[in-house]
Design a protein around this motif. Sequence first.
Motif, PDB file in Angstrom:
ATOM      1  N   ARG A  35       0.828  -1.214   0.000  1.00 13.81           N
ATOM      2  CA  ARG A  35       0.000   0.000   0.000  1.00 13.81           C
ATOM      3  C   ARG A  35       0.859   1.258   0.000  1.00 13.81           C
ATOM      4  NH1 ARG A  35      -1.914  -4.482   0.173  1.00 13.81           N
ATOM      5  NH2 ARG A  35      -4.101  -4.739  -0.258  1.00 13.81           N
ATOM      6  N   GLU A  36       1.990   1.196   0.688  1.00 18.42           N
ATOM      7  CA  GLU A  36       2.906   2.327   0.734  1.00 18.42           C
ATOM      8  C   GLU A  36       3.427   2.637  -0.669  1.00 18.42           C
ATOM      9  OE1 GLU A  36       5.983   3.246   4.127  1.00 18.42           O
ATOM     10  OE2 GLU A  36       6.818   1.750   2.759  1.00 18.42           O
ATOM     11  N   GLU A  37       3.789   1.599  -1.395  1.00 13.97           N
ATOM     12  CA  GLU A  37       4.290   1.803  -2.757  1.00 13.97           C
ATOM     13  C   GLU A  37       3.228   2.434  -3.644  1.00 13.97           C
ATOM     14  OE1 GLU A  37       6.162  -0.568  -6.590  1.00 13.97           O
ATOM     15  OE2 GLU A  37       5.705  -1.697  -4.775  1.00 13.97           O
ATOM     16  N   VAL A  38       2.010   1.943  -3.568  1.00 15.28           N
ATOM     17  CA  VAL A  38       0.921   2.508  -4.366  1.00 15.28           C
ATOM     18  C   VAL A  38       0.716   3.975  -4.001  1.00 15.28           C
ATOM     19  CG1 VAL A  38      -1.587   2.422  -4.756  1.00 15.28           C
ATOM     20  CG2 VAL A  38      -0.241   0.312  -4.775  1.00 15.28           C
ATOM     21  N   TYR A  39       0.723   4.267  -2.709  1.00 16.15           N
ATOM     22  CA  TYR A  39       0.530   5.645  -2.247  1.00 16.15           C
ATOM     23  C   TYR A  39       1.615   6.559  -2.810  1.00 16.15           C
ATOM     24  CZ  TYR A  39       0.050   9.693   0.766  1.00 16.15           C
ATOM     25  OH  TYR A  39      -0.100  10.974   1.232  1.00 16.15           O
ATOM     26  N   VAL A  40       2.877   6.138  -2.701  1.00 12.70           N
ATOM     27  CA  VAL A  40       3.983   6.970  -3.175  1.00 12.70           C
ATOM     28  C   VAL A  40       3.881   7.182  -4.686  1.00 12.70           C
ATOM     29  CG1 VAL A  40       6.500   7.077  -3.466  1.00 12.70           C
ATOM     30  CG2 VAL A  40       5.518   6.400  -1.265  1.00 12.70           C
ATOM     31  N   ARG A  41       3.580   6.127  -5.428  1.00 14.38           N
ATOM     32  CA  ARG A  41       3.429   6.261  -6.888  1.00 14.38           C
ATOM     33  C   ARG A  41       2.317   7.244  -7.241  1.00 14.38           C
ATOM     34  NH1 ARG A  41       6.369   2.821  -9.893  1.00 14.38           N
ATOM     35  NH2 ARG A  41       7.241   1.013  -8.839  1.00 14.38           N
ATOM     36  N   GLN A  42       1.168   7.092  -6.613  1.00 19.02           N
ATOM     37  CA  GLN A  42       0.037   7.964  -6.918  1.00 19.02           C
ATOM     38  C   GLN A  42       0.310   9.402  -6.482  1.00 19.02           C
ATOM     39  OE1 GLN A  42      -3.342   5.952  -5.163  1.00 19.02           O
ATOM     40  NE2 GLN A  42      -3.573   4.602  -6.924  1.00 19.02           N
ATOM     41  N   LEU A  43       0.963   9.559  -5.349  1.00 16.86           N
ATOM     42  CA  LEU A  43       1.305  10.886  -4.851  1.00 16.86           C
ATOM     43  C   LEU A  43       2.229  11.598  -5.830  1.00 16.86           C
ATOM     44  CD1 LEU A  43       1.179  12.903  -2.443  1.00 16.86           C
ATOM     45  CD2 LEU A  43       3.189  11.705  -1.528  1.00 16.86           C
ATOM     46  N   LEU A  44       3.265  10.914  -6.273  1.00 13.89           N
ATOM     47  CA  LEU A  44       4.201  11.534  -7.215  1.00 13.89           C
ATOM     48  C   LEU A  44       3.549  11.776  -8.574  1.00 13.89           C
ATOM     49  CD1 LEU A  44       7.471   9.682  -6.208  1.00 13.89           C
ATOM     50  CD2 LEU A  44       6.965  12.120  -5.924  1.00 13.89           C
ATOM     51  N   ASP A  45       2.700  10.856  -9.010  1.00 12.21           N
ATOM     52  CA  ASP A  45       1.975  11.070 -10.268  1.00 12.21           C
ATOM     53  C   ASP A  45       1.094  12.317 -10.176  1.00 12.21           C
ATOM     54  OD1 ASP A  45       3.081   8.873 -11.521  1.00 12.21           O
ATOM     55  OD2 ASP A  45       1.309   7.590 -11.253  1.00 12.21           O
ATOM     56  N   ALA A  46       0.414  12.472  -9.050  1.00 11.02           N
ATOM     57  CA  ALA A  46      -0.489  13.612  -8.868  1.00 11.02           C
ATOM     58  C   ALA A  46       0.265  14.942  -8.881  1.00 11.02           C
ATOM     59  CB  ALA A  46      -1.261  13.462  -7.558  1.00 11.02           C
ATOM     60  N   HIS A  47       1.546  14.893  -8.562  1.00  7.18           N
ATOM     61  CA  HIS A  47       2.359  16.108  -8.517  1.00  7.18           C
ATOM     62  C   HIS A  47       3.420  16.109  -9.610  1.00  7.18           C
ATOM     63  CE1 HIS A  47       0.428  17.632  -4.938  1.00  7.18           C
ATOM     64  NE2 HIS A  47       0.350  16.369  -4.566  1.00  7.18           N
ATOM     65  N   GLU A  48       3.143  15.330 -10.663  1.00  5.41           N
ATOM     66  CA  GLU A  48       3.986  15.269 -11.860  1.00  5.41           C
ATOM     67  C   GLU A  48       5.453  15.045 -11.530  1.00  5.41           C
ATOM     68  OE1 GLU A  48       2.994  18.833 -13.998  1.00  5.41           O
ATOM     69  OE2 GLU A  48       0.983  18.080 -14.465  1.00  5.41           O
ATOM     70  N   GLY A  49       5.700  14.198 -10.525  1.00  3.65           N
ATOM     71  CA  GLY A  49       7.065  13.840 -10.166  1.00  3.65           C
ATOM     72  C   GLY A  49       7.780  14.853  -9.293  1.00  3.65           C
ATOM     73  N   ASN A  50       7.129  15.934  -8.942  1.00  4.68           N
ATOM     74  CA  ASN A  50       7.763  16.965  -8.118  1.00  4.68           C
ATOM     75  C   ASN A  50       7.731  16.512  -6.655  1.00  4.68           C
ATOM     76  OD1 ASN A  50       8.131  19.309  -6.428  1.00  4.68           O
ATOM     77  ND2 ASN A  50       7.881  20.550  -8.283  1.00  4.68           N
ATOM     78  N   VAL A  51       8.873  16.067  -6.176  1.00  2.00           N
ATOM     79  CA  VAL A  51       8.975  15.495  -4.834  1.00  2.00           C
ATOM     80  C   VAL A  51       8.665  16.531  -3.766  1.00  2.00           C
ATOM     81  CG1 VAL A  51      10.525  14.361  -3.187  1.00  2.00           C
ATOM     82  CG2 VAL A  51      10.588  13.715  -5.590  1.00  2.00           C
ATOM     83  N   SER A  52       9.125  17.753  -3.939  1.00  2.00           N
ATOM     84  CA  SER A  52       8.873  18.788  -2.935  1.00  2.00           C
ATOM     85  C   SER A  52       7.382  19.067  -2.793  1.00  2.00           C
ATOM     86  CB  SER A  52       9.615  20.075  -3.288  1.00  2.00           C
ATOM     87  OG  SER A  52      11.006  19.860  -3.206  1.00  2.00           O
ATOM     88  N   GLN A  53       6.697  19.222  -3.909  1.00  2.00           N
ATOM     89  CA  GLN A  53       5.249  19.462  -3.865  1.00  2.00           C
ATOM     90  C   GLN A  53       4.515  18.266  -3.270  1.00  2.00           C
ATOM     91  OE1 GLN A  53       3.799  20.441  -7.749  1.00  2.00           O
ATOM     92  NE2 GLN A  53       4.770  22.460  -7.795  1.00  2.00           N
ATOM     93  N   ALA A  54       4.914  17.078  -3.685  1.00  2.00           N
ATOM     94  CA  ALA A  54       4.267  15.863  -3.193  1.00  2.00           C
ATOM     95  C   ALA A  54       4.466  15.714  -1.690  1.00  2.00           C
ATOM     96  CB  ALA A  54       4.810  14.642  -3.930  1.00  2.00           C
ATOM     97  N   ALA A  55       5.662  15.983  -1.222  1.00  2.00           N
ATOM     98  CA  ALA A  55       5.949  15.869   0.207  1.00  2.00           C
ATOM     99  C   ALA A  55       5.127  16.880   1.004  1.00  2.00           C
ATOM    100  CB  ALA A  55       7.440  16.078   0.459  1.00  2.00           C
ATOM    101  N   ARG A  56       5.018  18.095   0.489  1.00  2.00           N
ATOM    102  CA  ARG A  56       4.203  19.109   1.183  1.00  2.00           C
ATOM    103  C   ARG A  56       2.748  18.662   1.252  1.00  2.00           C
ATOM    104  NH1 ARG A  56       7.631  22.873  -1.086  1.00  2.00           N
ATOM    105  NH2 ARG A  56       6.407  23.057  -2.992  1.00  2.00           N
ATOM    106  N   ALA A  57       2.234  18.153   0.140  1.00  2.00           N
ATOM    107  CA  ALA A  57       0.833  17.715   0.090  1.00  2.00           C
ATOM    108  C   ALA A  57       0.577  16.567   1.063  1.00  2.00           C
ATOM    109  CB  ALA A  57       0.465  17.293  -1.329  1.00  2.00           C
ATOM    110  N   ALA A  58       1.561  15.690   1.215  1.00  2.00           N
ATOM    111  CA  ALA A  58       1.426  14.529   2.102  1.00  2.00           C
ATOM    112  C   ALA A  58       1.816  14.849   3.546  1.00  2.00           C
ATOM    113  CB  ALA A  58       2.278  13.379   1.581  1.00  2.00           C
TER     114      ALA A  58
END
Length: 75
Positions: A35-58
């Motif tokens: 589930r963690e892997e799915v979450y990380v993949r979907q999170l990064l997809d939702a933020h077009e691979g931008n780790v900083s934005q994804a981390a802030r959102a999460a």
Amino acid sequence: EVQDEVREKPGSTGPRGFDPGHSFTEAKETWVAQREEVYVRQLLDAHEGNVSQAARAARMDRKYLHKLARRYGIK
């Protein structure tokens, strides 16, 4: 309902993914990792691979998100 997912159906070999050869702890670790892997993949997809934005959102540390992405071979 959640109980329907857990309860065995007549004639089935058990809940999906159940392996009686694994301990509860091993089964739980596997389930969480999947589930963690799915979450990380979907999170990064939702933020077009931008780790900083994804981390802030999460609401997680950017370095930790990088670590998780590397763990699952993402990016």
